[in-house]
Every structure is written in C-alpha cells, then in structure tokens.
Design a protein around this motif. Sequence first.
Motif, PDB file in Angstrom:
ATOM      1  N   ALA A   1       1.004  -1.150   0.068  1.00  0.00           N
ATOM      2  CA  ALA A   1       0.077   0.153  -0.174  1.00  0.00           C
ATOM      3  C   ALA A   1       0.925   1.233  -0.102  1.00  0.00           C
ATOM      4  O   ALA A   1       0.587   2.259  -0.627  1.00  0.00           O
ATOM      5  N   GLU A   2       2.001   1.117   0.749  1.00  0.00           N
ATOM      6  CA  GLU A   2       2.988   2.211   0.833  1.00  0.00           C
ATOM      7  C   GLU A   2       3.338   2.602  -0.531  1.00  0.00           C
ATOM      8  O   GLU A   2       3.624   3.857  -1.076  1.00  0.00           O
TER       9      GLU A   2
ATOM     10  N   LEU B   1       2.237   1.665  -3.605  1.00  0.00           N
ATOM     11  CA  LEU B   1       1.248   2.267  -4.485  1.00  0.00           C
ATOM     12  C   LEU B   1       1.001   3.751  -4.345  1.00  0.00           C
ATOM     13  O   LEU B   1       0.810   4.668  -5.169  1.00  0.00           O
ATOM     14  N   GLU B   2       0.745   4.027  -2.908  1.00  0.00           N
ATOM     15  CA  GLU B   2       0.481   5.740  -2.755  1.00  0.00           C
ATOM     16  C   GLU B   2       1.670   6.520  -3.033  1.00  0.00           C
ATOM     17  O   GLU B   2       1.468   7.484  -3.424  1.00  0.00           O
ATOM     18  N   GLY B   3       2.845   5.995  -2.713  1.00  0.00           N
ATOM     19  CA  GLY B   3       4.130   6.602  -3.101  1.00  0.00           C
ATOM     20  C   GLY B   3       4.138   6.763  -4.777  1.00  0.00           C
ATOM     21  O   GLY B   3       4.606   7.891  -5.018  1.00  0.00           O
TER      22      GLY B   3
ATOM     23  N   PHE C   1       1.190   6.517  -6.947  1.00  0.00           N
ATOM     24  CA  PHE C   1       0.035   7.293  -7.311  1.00  0.00           C
ATOM     25  C   PHE C   1      -0.149   8.544  -7.015  1.00  0.00           C
ATOM     26  O   PHE C   1      -0.638   9.314  -7.859  1.00  0.00           O
ATOM     27  N   THR C   2       0.071   8.793  -5.774  1.00  0.00           N
ATOM     28  CA  THR C   2      -0.033  10.402  -5.455  1.00  0.00           C
ATOM     29  C   THR C   2       0.723  11.314  -6.399  1.00  0.00           C
ATOM     30  O   THR C   2       0.016  12.055  -7.031  1.00  0.00           O
TER      31      THR C   2
ATOM     32  N   ASP D   1      -1.034  -1.706 -10.332  1.00  0.00           N
ATOM     33  CA  ASP D   1      -0.010  -0.911 -10.202  1.00  0.00           C
ATOM     34  C   ASP D   1       0.025   0.349 -11.386  1.00  0.00           C
ATOM     35  O   ASP D   1       1.123   0.952 -11.681  1.00  0.00           O
TER      36      ASP D   1
END
Length: 169
Positions: free
Chosen positions: A95-96, A98-100, A102-103, A122
Amino acid sequence: LRHEQDLDLLTALANFAAVAVERLRNAQIAELERQVRARLERYHSPSVLESIVSSDPAAAETVVGRVKLTNATVLFADLAGFTALSEKLAPAEVAEMLEGFFTPAVEAIFEEGGTLDKFIGDCVMAFFGAPVPQADHALRAVHAALKILAAQEHWNAERARRGLATLHV
C-alpha cells in the motif's frame, strides 16, 4: 372592499409561496452541483472540473452531451517489476508503494490538465484532450509523463536511502 383585501392577502401568500419554491429549487440545484463536483474532482483537474460544471449551457452540452469523436492522448504509467516485488512484501508495504507512486502521478496528470481514468493494479491511466478539447493534448501528456518519471526518481532515491527496493516507471 372586502374582495380587494382578500385579493391582496392571496397575492401576498402566492408571492411568499413563489419565493419559498424558488429558494428550494436553488438549494436543490446547489446540492446537485456539490454532488457532481465531489464525484468529478477525484478524476479531473480543477480547470477541467470548472468546464464540466460551467453554467454555460453550450459548454455543458459539448462536455456532457452525446458521445462525440475527438482526438485525445492516453497515458499509461506502470511500475516495472511491481508484481514480483509485491508478492514478497507485507500488505502495508504494498500500500505504501502504491501510494508513493499514485499520489505524484495523479498530481502530475492534474497539473497538465489531464483526466484520471482509472488505476489498473499498479498502473495509472489518464487521458488528455477530453472531455474539454486541448490543442496540445499530446504535449501535455508527455509533460505529465516526464513529471511522473522525475517524481519516481526522487522517490526511489528516498527509498534507497532507507534501504528499501526501488521501482521504475
């Protein structure tokens, strides 16, 4: 005289009712616009969002009207090697990652006036030149891609300093 007073009273009541109905109608329109904005702001940049909810009926027709053909550019950005790496990581680490990714990718897309279409695992998919036409849609997509690459390079350097795996777009 009594009929005139009755007429005046009925006229006043009718005016009061008309004002109340108009206020209710305006409140419903405002609530609908708020709901539309809330849904659309997840996928569209602020400038595109303004065009979509514009009060100009001609502009709204071109954006939300019937299907129309247009030239557009689609951008796909995917993390190379993510699937193999994610199989070895805890869910929180996945999750970290993907957030790193995607954001900053979404920020780059919005900065260039693109529309976020979806996340596919992804991968991020976006398009430029629709629903609002952009003469330079291809160039905007390239600029967004370069910003995504630069953000990923910066993020990879940060991850490497922490001893974590790096990924490329």
